[in-house]
Design a protein around this motif. Structure first.
Motif, mmCIF file in Angstrom:
data_model
loop_
_atom_site.group_PDB
_atom_site.id
_atom_site.type_symbol
_atom_site.label_atom_id
_atom_site.label_comp_id
_atom_site.label_asym_id
_atom_site.label_seq_id
_atom_site.Cartn_x
_atom_site.Cartn_y
_atom_site.Cartn_z
ATOM 1 N N MET A 1 0.779 8.325 4.272
ATOM 2 C CA MET A 1 1.159 7.282 5.171
ATOM 3 C C MET A 1 -0.057 6.783 5.947
ATOM 4 S SD MET A 1 4.930 7.749 6.882
ATOM 5 C CE MET A 1 4.388 9.029 7.925
ATOM 6 N N ARG A 2 -0.907 7.680 6.352
ATOM 7 C CA ARG A 2 -2.085 7.274 7.133
ATOM 8 C C ARG A 2 -2.930 6.282 6.356
ATOM 9 N NH1 ARG A 2 -3.643 5.331 11.208
ATOM 10 N NH2 ARG A 2 -1.640 6.112 11.687
ATOM 11 N N ARG A 3 -3.134 6.544 5.058
ATOM 12 C CA ARG A 3 -3.938 5.617 4.239
ATOM 13 C C ARG A 3 -3.265 4.263 4.125
ATOM 14 N NH1 ARG A 3 -5.295 9.058 -1.015
ATOM 15 N NH2 ARG A 3 -3.053 9.058 -0.944
ATOM 16 N N ALA A 4 -1.945 4.250 3.993
ATOM 17 C CA ALA A 4 -1.222 2.980 3.903
ATOM 18 C C ALA A 4 -1.313 2.205 5.212
ATOM 19 C CB ALA A 4 0.235 3.222 3.538
ATOM 20 N N VAL A 5 -1.215 2.896 6.331
ATOM 21 C CA VAL A 5 -1.371 2.248 7.641
ATOM 22 C C VAL A 5 -2.797 1.717 7.784
ATOM 23 C CG1 VAL A 5 -1.412 2.633 10.140
ATOM 24 C CG2 VAL A 5 0.472 3.540 8.782
ATOM 25 N N ASP A 6 -3.781 2.546 7.453
ATOM 26 C CA ASP A 6 -5.184 2.136 7.562
ATOM 27 C C ASP A 6 -5.496 0.932 6.676
ATOM 28 O OD1 ASP A 6 -5.582 4.178 9.376
ATOM 29 O OD2 ASP A 6 -6.572 5.514 7.936
ATOM 30 N N ALA A 7 -4.825 0.848 5.527
ATOM 31 C CA ALA A 7 -5.047 -0.265 4.605
ATOM 32 C C ALA A 7 -4.245 -1.506 4.985
ATOM 33 C CB ALA A 7 -4.686 0.159 3.185
ATOM 34 N N GLY A 8 -3.410 -1.390 6.033
ATOM 35 C CA GLY A 8 -2.602 -2.521 6.461
ATOM 36 C C GLY A 8 -1.332 -2.724 5.658
ATOM 37 N N ARG A 9 -0.982 -1.748 4.833
ATOM 38 C CA ARG A 9 0.214 -1.866 4.001
ATOM 39 C C ARG A 9 1.488 -1.469 4.746
ATOM 40 N NH1 ARG A 9 -0.651 -4.131 -1.086
ATOM 41 N NH2 ARG A 9 1.317 -3.164 -1.519
ATOM 42 N N ARG A 11 3.168 -0.843 8.824
ATOM 43 C CA ARG A 11 2.978 -1.115 10.252
ATOM 44 C C ARG A 11 2.228 0.037 10.892
ATOM 45 N NH1 ARG A 11 8.095 -3.585 12.902
ATOM 46 N NH2 ARG A 11 7.331 -2.267 14.576
ATOM 47 N N ASP A 12 1.420 -0.260 11.877
ATOM 48 C CA ASP A 12 0.621 0.808 12.498
ATOM 49 C C ASP A 12 1.441 1.737 13.381
ATOM 50 O OD1 ASP A 12 1.004 -0.968 14.583
ATOM 51 O OD2 ASP A 12 -1.121 -1.105 15.102
ATOM 52 N N ASP A 13 2.681 1.361 13.684
ATOM 53 C CA ASP A 13 3.529 2.244 14.492
ATOM 54 C C ASP A 13 4.537 3.022 13.633
ATOM 55 O OD1 ASP A 13 5.103 0.032 13.841
ATOM 56 O OD2 ASP A 13 6.024 -0.115 15.820
ATOM 57 N N PHE A 14 4.402 2.971 12.317
ATOM 58 C CA PHE A 14 5.306 3.688 11.416
ATOM 59 C C PHE A 14 4.998 5.178 11.432
ATOM 60 C CE2 PHE A 14 6.863 5.120 7.253
ATOM 61 C CZ PHE A 14 8.137 4.609 7.286
ATOM 62 N N ARG A 15 6.043 6.007 11.518
ATOM 63 C CA ARG A 15 5.886 7.460 11.593
ATOM 64 C C ARG A 15 6.752 8.145 10.547
ATOM 65 N NH1 ARG A 15 2.238 5.689 13.862
ATOM 66 N NH2 ARG A 15 1.720 5.802 16.046
ATOM 67 N N ALA A 16 6.492 9.417 10.305
ATOM 68 C CA ALA A 16 7.267 10.193 9.333
ATOM 69 C C ALA A 16 8.751 10.198 9.691
ATOM 70 C CB ALA A 16 6.724 11.617 9.243
ATOM 71 N N TYR A 17 9.055 10.247 10.971
ATOM 72 C CA TYR A 17 10.450 10.234 11.417
ATOM 73 C C TYR A 17 11.138 8.938 10.962
ATOM 74 C CZ TYR A 17 14.506 10.269 14.487
ATOM 75 O OH TYR A 17 15.780 10.236 14.964
ATOM 76 N N ASP A 18 10.420 7.830 10.991
ATOM 77 C CA ASP A 18 10.977 6.557 10.541
ATOM 78 C C ASP A 18 11.351 6.627 9.067
ATOM 79 O OD1 ASP A 18 10.526 5.364 13.080
ATOM 80 O OD2 ASP A 18 8.437 5.023 12.513
ATOM 81 N N PHE A 19 10.522 7.280 8.273
ATOM 82 C CA PHE A 19 10.819 7.435 6.849
ATOM 83 C C PHE A 19 12.121 8.204 6.663
ATOM 84 C CE2 PHE A 19 10.533 9.753 2.833
ATOM 85 C CZ PHE A 19 10.417 8.687 1.963
ATOM 86 N N ALA A 20 12.321 9.255 7.443
ATOM 87 C CA ALA A 20 13.562 10.032 7.349
ATOM 88 C C ALA A 20 14.773 9.163 7.688
ATOM 89 C CB ALA A 20 13.497 11.244 8.276
ATOM 90 N N LEU A 21 14.664 8.335 8.706
ATOM 91 C CA LEU A 21 15.770 7.453 9.076
ATOM 92 C C LEU A 21 16.070 6.443 7.974
ATOM 93 C CD1 LEU A 21 14.952 6.713 12.818
ATOM 94 C CD2 LEU A 21 16.772 8.163 11.914
#
Length: 52
Positions: A1-9, A11-21
């Motif tokens: 996820m960090r690489r996807a956030v860093d690459a702009g793919r 949102r920068d506020d996306f977290r692992a908890y969001d993926f679970a939801l």
């Protein structure tokens, strides 16, 4: 996820908890003929970053 956030793919506020939801929501909507596809598409569009 960090690489996807860093690459702009993602949102920068996306977290692992969001993926679970998101996955729980999609699984809960798996009844019927393909409704979950739309659910996942809407969610993915909402978490895309500016380069998404």
């Amino acid at each position: 996820m960090r690489r996807a956030v860093d690459a702009g793919r993602l949102r920068d506020d996306f977290r692992a908890y969001d993926f679970a939801l998101i996955t729980r929501g999609a699984i809960a909507d798996m009844r019927g003929a393909g409704g979950w596809h739309r659910h996942v598409q809407l969610l993915l569009e909402g978490i895309r970053g500016p380069e998404g």
